[in-house]
Design an enzyme around this catalytic site. Structure first.
Site, mmCIF file in Angstrom:
data_model
loop_
_atom_site.group_PDB
_atom_site.id
_atom_site.type_symbol
_atom_site.label_atom_id
_atom_site.label_comp_id
_atom_site.label_asym_id
_atom_site.label_seq_id
_atom_site.Cartn_x
_atom_site.Cartn_y
_atom_site.Cartn_z
ATOM 1 N N ARG A 77 0.919 -1.068 -0.220
ATOM 2 C CA ARG A 77 0.129 0.042 -0.219
ATOM 3 C C ARG A 77 0.880 1.135 0.281
ATOM 4 N NH1 ARG A 77 -3.645 2.840 4.281
ATOM 5 N NH2 ARG A 77 -5.651 3.417 3.729
ATOM 6 N N HIS A 81 0.564 4.697 -2.286
ATOM 7 C CA HIS A 81 0.203 5.905 -1.957
ATOM 8 C C HIS A 81 1.291 6.661 -2.560
ATOM 9 C CE1 HIS A 81 -3.141 5.709 0.969
ATOM 10 N NE2 HIS A 81 -3.255 4.705 0.202
ATOM 11 N N ASN A 109 -3.684 9.496 4.826
ATOM 12 C CA ASN A 109 -2.677 8.259 5.683
ATOM 13 C C ASN A 109 -2.674 8.345 7.164
ATOM 14 O OD1 ASN A 109 -1.962 8.364 2.497
ATOM 15 N ND2 ASN A 109 -0.487 9.644 3.025
ATOM 16 N N HIS A 208 -6.142 -5.609 -2.843
ATOM 17 C CA HIS A 208 -7.081 -6.006 -1.569
ATOM 18 C C HIS A 208 -7.489 -6.884 -1.348
ATOM 19 C CE1 HIS A 208 -8.549 -2.001 -1.337
ATOM 20 N NE2 HIS A 208 -7.101 -1.698 -1.510
HETATM 21 C C1 HEM Z 1 -8.796 1.491 -6.286
HETATM 22 C C2 HEM Z 1 -8.914 2.406 -4.839
HETATM 23 C C3 HEM Z 1 -8.134 2.187 -4.135
HETATM 24 C C4 HEM Z 1 -8.788 2.476 -2.429
HETATM 25 C C5 HEM Z 1 -10.679 2.975 -1.915
HETATM 26 C C6 HEM Z 1 -7.932 1.749 -1.131
HETATM 27 C C7 HEM Z 1 -8.221 2.454 0.152
HETATM 28 C C8 HEM Z 1 -7.727 1.498 0.727
HETATM 29 C C9 HEM Z 1 -8.120 1.843 1.990
HETATM 30 C C10 HEM Z 1 -9.583 2.288 3.028
HETATM 31 C C11 HEM Z 1 -7.626 0.917 3.122
HETATM 32 C C12 HEM Z 1 -7.898 0.522 4.829
HETATM 33 C C13 HEM Z 1 -7.258 1.724 5.570
HETATM 34 C C14 HEM Z 1 -7.488 1.796 7.048
HETATM 35 O O1 HEM Z 1 -8.294 1.373 7.539
HETATM 36 O O2 HEM Z 1 -7.038 1.867 8.024
HETATM 37 C C15 HEM Z 1 -6.908 0.245 2.142
HETATM 38 C C16 HEM Z 1 -5.967 -0.626 2.523
HETATM 39 C C17 HEM Z 1 -5.210 -0.924 1.976
HETATM 40 N N1 HEM Z 1 -5.191 -1.323 0.788
HETATM 41 FE FE1 HEM Z 1 -5.989 0.428 -0.665
HETATM 42 N N2 HEM Z 1 -7.643 1.078 -1.845
HETATM 43 C C18 HEM Z 1 -7.577 1.361 -3.070
HETATM 44 C C19 HEM Z 1 -6.411 0.887 -3.757
HETATM 45 C C20 HEM Z 1 -5.370 0.058 -3.671
HETATM 46 C C21 HEM Z 1 -4.028 -0.333 -4.641
HETATM 47 C C22 HEM Z 1 -3.831 -0.026 -5.568
HETATM 48 C C23 HEM Z 1 -3.381 -1.513 -3.222
HETATM 49 C C24 HEM Z 1 -2.325 -2.134 -4.601
HETATM 50 C C25 HEM Z 1 -1.818 -2.305 -5.060
HETATM 51 C C26 HEM Z 1 -4.037 -0.712 -2.512
HETATM 52 C C27 HEM Z 1 -3.651 -2.143 -1.504
HETATM 53 C C28 HEM Z 1 -3.588 -2.161 -0.353
HETATM 54 C C29 HEM Z 1 -3.699 -3.035 0.573
HETATM 55 C C30 HEM Z 1 -2.486 -3.962 0.513
HETATM 56 C C31 HEM Z 1 -3.928 -2.597 1.935
HETATM 57 C C32 HEM Z 1 -3.995 -3.261 3.582
HETATM 58 C C33 HEM Z 1 -2.954 -1.970 3.781
HETATM 59 C C34 HEM Z 1 -2.689 -2.541 5.151
HETATM 60 O O3 HEM Z 1 -2.883 -4.288 6.125
HETATM 61 O O4 HEM Z 1 -2.047 -2.602 5.773
HETATM 62 N N3 HEM Z 1 -4.286 -0.473 -2.617
HETATM 63 N N4 HEM Z 1 -6.855 0.478 0.667
#
Ligand code: HEM
Ligand SMILES: *[C@@H]1O[C@H](CO)[C@@H](O)[C@H](O)[C@H]1NC(C)=O
Ligand SMILES: *[C@@H]1O[C@H](CO)[C@@H](O)[C@H](O)[C@H]1NC(C)=O
Ligand SMILES: *[C@@H]1O[C@H](CO)[C@@H](O)[C@H](O)[C@H]1NC(C)=O
Length: 341
Positions: A77, A81, A109, A208
């Site tokens: 992630r 970002h 973030n 995800h």
């Molecule tokens: C399509 C639009 C996207 C949205 C709206 C989005 C939104 C989010 C949100 C809200 C979270 C949880 C944050 C939290 O509650 O603390 C999250 C986690 C995550 N996102 Fe996304 N995301 C998107 C695209 C992506 C992309 C492109 C990637 C990587 C290729 C990605 C990888 C991740 C990962 C791996 C997590 C888990 C992180 C952790 O467990 O520390 N996301 N995302």
């Protein structure tokens, strides 16, 4: 635990072998000497200036993931970002200072991004091995690749040679990183602004398949809001399950897996869940329930064909990772990823 460690070492062995072959492709990529001026990214960028670069990143990651399995997701992630805010230039890593307003305080973030200490550890080892050579932006790209592979996902040839920014942009982080409350049209528009299409949106959303989200991110879908019912696209049993983790009041920092079927495995179950109304974020479910036929057919294709998802994820990661890199004499190679030199 010990079987996990074994599996990791096996991965490492396999990985090093693969890396040797990847480092010497038969293609006609230019050879980078690192540190010199260079006008495009190249997989060979550190071949002479820091051949240990990938090995060191991978070694630190194996340790970090054994200690905290979620770290793989957090590092994947972090690269995303970074890239969505003035390109893949490690701007996300800069701390507040006299000249910098850190992106770490931006809405998407704050209290959410993780993994900064792991990047620090990698950078410290690289500064020992090859001082002033490997950029923080490349560390993020290498870490995202290793994190994916160590979770069972694909491996890809990774163009390198990004340099680090001397600036950060909190407002741009606020305004460019998509929100989990966006509908499908807005998600597509935000990716288009970055030069990424629907295929990239769907494949990259498959990131995800690992990792967690906080209840504060999810709660709006679970309970009635101003007379509106809970999100109608949430499957009922999954809704009840989520309510037990995320009560109406309190528990905002509780977390729930983005892919509850196989939370730590990089696979295509994320897409299968979405087909059944079990996407955790509104933005996940929107890929299916938003009724955009092009997007829906991609979700269906990746749900049915893991190999197809893997190969597109790899391509889209290279594309996202190549957004607006600082090259040549632009930017710098930071000594410490948290501050400009
Ligand atoms: C399509 C639009 C996207 C949205 C709206 C989005 C939104 C989010 C949100 C809200 C979270 C949880 C944050 C939290 O509650 O603390 C999250 C986690 C995550 N996102 Fe996304 N995301 C998107 C695209 C992506 C992309 C492109 C990637 C990587 C290729 C990605 C990888 C991740 C990962 C791996 C997590 C888990 C992180 C952790 O467990 O520390 N996301 N995302
Ligand atoms: C959630 O965690 C953050 C730190 O990560 C903290 O600042 C905040 O107060 C916590 N919120 C709750 C409701 O416990
Ligand atoms: C970022 O967004 C948050 C809330 O959405 C807002 O409070 C803050 O002022 C914004 N900062 C900038 C610089 O846009
Ligand atoms: C998508 O179409 C279905 C069936 O017509 C409908 O129930 C649903 O509300 C639509 N989704 C959106 C986001 O409008």
């Amino acid at each position: 635990m010990s079987s996990t460690v074994h599996l990791m070492s096996l991965f490492l062995l396999l990985f090093s072998t693969l890396m040797v072959s990847l480092a010497h492709p038969s293609s006609d990529f230019g050879f980078g000497w690192g540190g010199g001026s260079y006008n495009s990214l190249s997989p060979n960028f550190y071949d002479f200036s820091c051949p240990q670069a990938n090995g060191i990143v991978h070694f630190v990651l194996v340790k970090a993931i054994v200690k905290d399995p979620r770290m793989a997701a957090s590092l994947l992630r972090l690269h995303f970002h970074d890239c969505f805010v003035q390109g893949c230039d490690a701007s996300v890593l800069l701390d507040d200072s006299a000249t910098i307003v850190s992106e770490k305080g931006a809405t998407p973030n704050v209290n959410s991004l993780r993994g900064f200490e792991v990047i620090d550890e990698i950078k410290a080892m690289l500064e020992e091995a090859c001082p002033g050579v490997v950029s923080c932006a490349d560390i993020l790209a290498l870490a995202a690749r290793s994190a994916t592979f160590l979770s069972g996902g694909p491996l890809w040839e990774l163009p390198l040679g990004r340099r680090d920014s001397k600036t950060a942009n909190l407002k741009l982080a606020n305004d460019s990183i998509p929100s989990p409350f966006f509908n499908i049209q807005t998600l597509v528009a935000f990716f288009k602004k970055q030069g990424l299409d629907e295929t990239d949106l769907v494949a990259l959303s498959g990131g995800h398949t690992i990792g967690m989200a906080r209840c504060s991110t999810v709660k709006k879908r679970l309970y009635s809001q101003k007379g509106n019912p809970p999100d109608v696209f949430l499957e009922k049993a999954y809704l009840n399950e989520l309510r037990s983790v995320c009560p109406l009041s309190g528990g905002d920092n509780n977390t729930s897996p983005l892919d509850y079927a196989t939370p730590r495995a990089f696979d295509n179950s994320y897409f299968k869940l979405i087909l059944g109304g079990r996407g955790l974020l509104g933005s996940d479910q929107a890929l299916w329930s938003g009724n955009e036929s092009r997007v829906m057919s991609l979700v269906q294709a990746y749900a049915e064909d893991r190999a197809l998802f893997f190969s597109q994820f790899a391509k889209s990661m290279v594309k996202m990772g190549s957004m607006k890199p600082l090259l040549g004499s632009n930017g710098e190679i930071r000594k410490n990823c948290r501050r400009v030199n």
